[in-house]
Design a protein around this motif. Structure first.
Motif, PDB file in Angstrom:
ATOM      1  N   MET A 276      41.755  36.678  33.642  1.00 23.33           N
ATOM      2  CA  MET A 276      41.078  37.602  34.676  1.00 23.33           C
ATOM      3  C   MET A 276      39.550  37.747  34.367  1.00 23.33           C
ATOM      4  N   LYS A 277      38.714  37.118  35.185  1.00 21.57           N
ATOM      5  CA  LYS A 277      37.333  37.185  34.924  1.00 21.57           C
ATOM      6  C   LYS A 277      36.852  38.737  35.144  1.00 21.57           C
ATOM      7  N   ARG A 278      35.319  38.827  34.675  1.00 21.92           N
ATOM      8  CA  ARG A 278      34.875  40.069  34.684  1.00 21.92           C
ATOM      9  C   ARG A 278      34.746  40.655  36.031  1.00 21.92           C
ATOM     10  N   GLY A 279      34.308  39.818  36.657  1.00 19.02           N
ATOM     11  CA  GLY A 279      34.094  39.922  38.267  1.00 19.02           C
ATOM     12  C   GLY A 279      35.482  40.331  39.178  1.00 19.02           C
ATOM     13  N   ASP A 280      36.261  39.540  38.768  1.00 19.61           N
ATOM     14  CA  ASP A 280      37.699  39.761  39.061  1.00 19.61           C
ATOM     15  C   ASP A 280      38.021  41.107  39.034  1.00 19.61           C
ATOM     16  N   ARG A 281      37.825  41.780  37.933  1.00 16.78           N
ATOM     17  CA  ARG A 281      38.359  43.077  37.609  1.00 16.78           C
ATOM     18  C   ARG A 281      37.360  43.958  38.439  1.00 16.78           C
ATOM     19  N   ILE A 282      36.148  43.762  38.582  1.00 15.38           N
ATOM     20  CA  ILE A 282      35.402  44.976  39.458  1.00 15.38           C
ATOM     21  C   ILE A 282      35.756  44.693  40.981  1.00 15.38           C
ATOM     22  N   MET A 283      36.213  43.418  41.266  1.00  9.91           N
ATOM     23  CA  MET A 283      36.670  43.254  42.683  1.00  9.91           C
ATOM     24  C   MET A 283      37.822  43.940  43.043  1.00  9.91           C
ATOM     25  N   ALA A 284      39.028  43.848  41.984  1.00  7.82           N
ATOM     26  CA  ALA A 284      39.988  44.691  42.146  1.00  7.82           C
ATOM     27  C   ALA A 284      40.075  45.953  42.098  1.00  7.82           C
ATOM     28  N   LEU A 285      39.128  46.444  41.090  1.00 11.71           N
ATOM     29  CA  LEU A 285      38.764  47.935  41.169  1.00 11.71           C
ATOM     30  C   LEU A 285      38.316  48.258  42.404  1.00 11.71           C
ATOM     31  N   ILE A 286      37.300  47.660  43.252  1.00 16.94           N
ATOM     32  CA  ILE A 286      36.887  48.105  44.510  1.00 16.94           C
ATOM     33  C   ILE A 286      38.068  48.159  45.670  1.00 16.94           C
ATOM     34  N   THR A 287      38.867  47.188  45.500  1.00 14.11           N
ATOM     35  CA  THR A 287      40.007  46.845  46.116  1.00 14.11           C
ATOM     36  C   THR A 287      41.062  48.076  46.213  1.00 14.11           C
ATOM     37  N   GLY A 288      41.297  48.627  44.932  1.00 16.19           N
ATOM     38  CA  GLY A 288      42.054  49.475  44.602  1.00 16.19           C
ATOM     39  C   GLY A 288      41.639  50.989  45.189  1.00 16.19           C
ATOM     40  N   ALA A 289      40.460  51.262  44.671  1.00 17.53           N
ATOM     41  CA  ALA A 289      39.439  52.269  45.531  1.00 17.53           C
ATOM     42  C   ALA A 289      39.796  52.332  46.932  1.00 17.53           C
ATOM     43  N   GLY A 290      39.527  51.302  47.467  1.00 10.85           N
ATOM     44  CA  GLY A 290      39.683  51.315  49.092  1.00 10.85           C
ATOM     45  C   GLY A 290      41.005  51.691  49.306  1.00 10.85           C
ATOM     46  N   ALA A 291      41.851  50.983  48.735  1.00 10.19           N
ATOM     47  CA  ALA A 291      43.226  51.436  49.120  1.00 10.19           C
ATOM     48  C   ALA A 291      43.499  52.893  48.953  1.00 10.19           C
ATOM     49  N   LEU A 292      43.219  53.184  47.796  1.00 12.88           N
ATOM     50  CA  LEU A 292      43.630  54.630  47.734  1.00 12.88           C
ATOM     51  C   LEU A 292      42.906  55.643  48.768  1.00 12.88           C
ATOM     52  N   MET A 293      41.688  55.234  48.881  1.00 12.18           N
ATOM     53  CA  MET A 293      40.877  56.135  50.344  1.00 12.18           C
ATOM     54  C   MET A 293      41.837  56.201  51.498  1.00 12.18           C
TER      55      MET A 293
ATOM     56  N   ASP B 154      30.897  31.874  37.772  1.00 10.87           N
ATOM     57  CA  ASP B 154      31.649  32.089  36.246  1.00 10.87           C
ATOM     58  C   ASP B 154      32.213  33.550  36.150  1.00 10.87           C
ATOM     59  N   ASP B 155      31.998  34.182  37.003  1.00 11.57           N
ATOM     60  CA  ASP B 155      32.348  35.576  36.744  1.00 11.57           C
ATOM     61  C   ASP B 155      33.715  36.022  37.967  1.00 11.57           C
ATOM     62  N   LEU B 156      33.688  35.199  38.950  1.00 11.82           N
ATOM     63  CA  LEU B 156      34.710  35.371  40.118  1.00 11.82           C
ATOM     64  C   LEU B 156      35.495  34.052  40.359  1.00 11.82           C
ATOM     65  N   SER B 157      36.767  34.351  40.393  1.00  9.47           N
ATOM     66  CA  SER B 157      37.444  33.302  40.784  1.00  9.47           C
ATOM     67  C   SER B 157      37.701  33.214  42.050  1.00  9.47           C
ATOM     68  N   MET B 158      38.323  32.167  42.770  1.00 15.99           N
ATOM     69  CA  MET B 158      38.155  31.809  44.092  1.00 15.99           C
ATOM     70  C   MET B 158      38.863  32.765  44.826  1.00 15.99           C
ATOM     71  N   PRO B 159      40.000  33.331  44.686  1.00 11.09           N
ATOM     72  CA  PRO B 159      40.680  34.070  45.537  1.00 11.09           C
ATOM     73  C   PRO B 159      39.976  35.507  45.706  1.00 11.09           C
ATOM     74  N   TRP B 160      39.136  35.812  44.845  1.00 11.88           N
ATOM     75  CA  TRP B 160      38.213  37.022  44.888  1.00 11.88           C
ATOM     76  C   TRP B 160      36.992  36.820  46.034  1.00 11.88           C
ATOM     77  N   ILE B 161      36.375  35.444  45.683  1.00  7.04           N
ATOM     78  CA  ILE B 161      35.311  35.086  46.518  1.00  7.04           C
ATOM     79  C   ILE B 161      35.792  34.893  48.142  1.00  7.04           C
ATOM     80  N   SER B 162      36.926  34.402  48.024  1.00  3.91           N
ATOM     81  CA  SER B 162      37.704  34.512  49.310  1.00  3.91           C
ATOM     82  C   SER B 162      37.776  35.879  50.102  1.00  3.91           C
ATOM     83  N   VAL B 163      38.276  36.672  49.127  1.00  2.00           N
ATOM     84  CA  VAL B 163      38.433  37.982  49.719  1.00  2.00           C
ATOM     85  C   VAL B 163      36.797  38.852  50.193  1.00  2.00           C
ATOM     86  N   ALA B 164      35.917  38.459  49.330  1.00  2.00           N
ATOM     87  CA  ALA B 164      34.717  38.810  49.771  1.00  2.00           C
ATOM     88  C   ALA B 164      34.307  38.208  51.153  1.00  2.00           C
ATOM     89  N   GLY B 165      34.486  37.130  51.213  1.00  3.54           N
ATOM     90  CA  GLY B 165      34.253  36.396  52.598  1.00  3.54           C
ATOM     91  C   GLY B 165      34.901  37.107  53.639  1.00  3.54           C
TER      92      GLY B 165
END
Lengths: 178, 126
Positions: B1-18, A106-117
């Motif tokens: 964009m879902k809530r988890g997506d934003r968190i993941m994008a944040l992690i990615t951005g921080a990693g890219a900056l580092m 519900d919180d993660l869309s598929m592209p980001w799940i794939s990125v985590a994978g």
């Protein structure tokens, strides 16, 4: 949704799992023919197939598709260290994607799940490689791998998402999930 | 964009900056210091070659197949191998201390070390 009995349903699942496996093996072979700038960098289309299997069929089927695909590729290459390397990447990737899709879809869309994978794939693979050659400093090579893995994971996740929509309906409905 | 997506994008951005910061802080390529190329098979160091300008070609036989390694004043590279994937060759020439090229099917590792015997941890080829 069908009136079909359990046996037919099971047959359908087995056939679909086999089809996904064949598909994963085919794209795996095909993409290994494309030269990549750095060793270990790849698009990971087989992971996209595994993600489709995860969404459309279930976690168990995703694991079956991935394991069968890795062992089929091993028949093609025939090297036990390459097998360990593929397993070390593919198994954590499917595990992470299954977990995230199961708990947080519900919180993660598929592209980001794939990125985590993809990240799990890179981390697992680099761990296996540094263990095989007995050199920990190889682990720093994970940085370029993660850069490429993020981009590739996003792209294959997007691809898997659109495939799942085409096959499973507007909201990634399961074609055959128990 | 879902809530988890934003968190993941944040992690990615921080990693890219580092990583960008790490790239910027990386010193210039130092090929002047004394460096050695090491050939390791299955955890055992087979050859140590000083990178002193004299080109050398070494053929290494492993239980799984062969690799041919070429060294010169600039660095070392695997130029030929009979492994199925050939990723050691695609790695190209490695020059910085701490970098390595791996032939996984043969369990062969080619790495550069500096005089102190350790590779600098900051040096990673992209």
């Amino acid at each position: 949704m069908h009136e079909s009995g359990k046996t037919l349903n099971n047959t359908r699942r087995i056939v679909l799992t086999g089809l996904f496996t064949a598909c994963a093996f085919a794209v795996n072979i095909a993409e290994s023919a494309f030269p990549m700038p750095l060793p270990g960098v790849k698009l990971g289309l087989a992971n996209a197939v595994a993600l489709c299997a995860l969404v459309l069929l279930g976690a168990k089927e995703a694991f079956i598709v991935t394991l069968l695909r890795v062992f089929l590729s091993w028949l093609a290459s025939g090297n036990v260290f390459s097998l360990a390397c593929s397993l070390g990447g593919a198994v954590p990737a499917v595990a992470v994607m299954s977990l995230l899709y199961g708990k947080l879809s519900d919180d993660l869309s598929m592209p980001w799940i794939s990125v985590a994978g993809a990240w799990a794939f890179n981390a697992g693979q680099i761990a296996v490689v540094s263990y095989i050659v007995k050199d920990l400093r190889i682990a720093f090579y994970i940085l370029p791998l993660l850069v490429a893995g993020t981009a590739a994971g996003w792209a294959t996740g997007l691809l898997a998402q659109s495939v799942c929509k085409k096959l499973g309906g507007k909201i990634n409905e399961d074609i055959d999930r128990q | 964009m879902k809530r988890g997506d934003r968190i993941m994008a944040l992690i990615t951005g921080a990693g890219a900056l580092m990583m960008a910061a790490g790239l910027l802080m990386r010193g210039p390529e130092n090929t002047a210091s004394a460096r050695t190329a090491e050939i390791v098979v299955g955890g055992q160091v087979l050859h140590q070659i000083a990178l002193n300008g004299r080109p050398r070609e070494i053929r290494v036989e492993t239980p799984e197949g062969f690799n041919i390694i070429k060294t010169d004043g600039r660095g070392a590279a695997v130029i030929s191998a009979d492994c199925p994937d050939g990723s050691c060759i695609r790695m190209g020439r490695i020059t910085r201390p701490g970098t390595s090229a791996v032939c996984l099917p043969h369990r062969l590792l080619l790495r550069i070390r500096d005089k102190r015997g350790n590779g600098e941890v900051d040096s990673v080829t992209w």
